[in-house]
Write an enzyme that holds these catalytic residues in place. Sequence first.
Site, PDB file in Angstrom:
ATOM      1  N   SER A 168       0.675   0.751   7.232  1.00  0.00           N
ATOM      2  CA  SER A 168       0.431   0.969   5.831  1.00  0.00           C
ATOM      3  C   SER A 168       1.294   2.368   5.378  1.00  0.00           C
ATOM      4  O   SER A 168       1.526   2.291   4.130  1.00  0.00           O
ATOM      5  CB  SER A 168      -1.258   1.436   5.522  1.00  0.00           C
ATOM      6  OG  SER A 168      -1.926   0.317   5.670  1.00  0.00           O
ATOM      7  N   HIS A 183      -0.255   7.589   4.662  1.00  0.00           N
ATOM      8  CA  HIS A 183       0.020   6.966   3.267  1.00  0.00           C
ATOM      9  C   HIS A 183       0.828   7.722   2.645  1.00  0.00           C
ATOM     10  O   HIS A 183       1.986   7.249   1.873  1.00  0.00           O
ATOM     11  CB  HIS A 183      -1.387   6.650   2.538  1.00  0.00           C
ATOM     12  CG  HIS A 183      -2.139   5.565   3.140  1.00  0.00           C
ATOM     13  ND1 HIS A 183      -3.437   5.194   2.908  1.00  0.00           N
ATOM     14  CD2 HIS A 183      -1.964   4.728   4.190  1.00  0.00           C
ATOM     15  CE1 HIS A 183      -3.981   4.199   3.546  1.00  0.00           C
ATOM     16  NE2 HIS A 183      -3.138   4.005   4.324  1.00  0.00           N
TER      17      HIS A 183
END
Length: 277
Positions: free
Chosen positions: A91, A143
Amino acid sequence: HIQFPRLLKMGALETSKVTKDHEGWRLITCIWLHAGVIHILANMLSLVLIGIRLEKEFGFMRIGTLYVISGVGGSLLSSLFMVSNISVGASGALFGLLGSMLSELITNWTIYENKIAALMTLVMIIVINLAVGILPHVDNFAHLGGFTSGFFLGFVLLMRPQFGYINQKNSPLGYPMGVTKRKFKIYQIILFVIALVILISGFTVGLVLLFQGFNASEHCSWCHYLSCVPTSKWSCKAPSNYCMFCSAFPVSVMRTFLGRSFTFNMMVMFSLQPLSA
């Protein structure tokens, strides 16, 4: 669902392994590991919806480079703040692609239509996706690190030549050319230089601090809220197993996020699809 000790043997990210055992390669290998089927499905769905569009426009080499460096940027920030946790997942790299879409829109601003609507939609989607990171078991520092890396990489790797330059270059021989057009706007070059300096400085400082054993969370009392905000529904005092959009959640919860991820990424695609150079 794969056991974390096994993931650790396969190359999952753990800060102590990087700093004490000098296994810096874990900053890269953890990007390719996932904690379960739902985890990898969520990430690969995002990669298909966002990555293919970018690769068609900018090519495998540029987008592949951006993907990997963004993933390392996510791993680096995660290592500095999530010192006692184990992390896996792509991610960080995917958020890098999302960040690059924003910087690509900015640096190529003059050649797009519907730019304000696209910018607002993209910003909204980015905020919503980052907000998911405040849930437990999600490594939101990966992230944030991936998004920041991808955002600055977009200014470096995704500049488009101006139409005037392309038209002159492709004009027939003997056709009046007029004033020679620049390949890139001045503001594009300025953004390129600034972003490149920030990237080199950021990665250099981050890597030096990491291998010196620096624990960023000890110097920032509120930063842990960027990765998990405790509520009456959940506690942030969880086992030290983290992943970048993790399948440690109950399946019913992860199905909800998988659906939301699909919805958000479809919104990205359709909001930017009408933009034509």
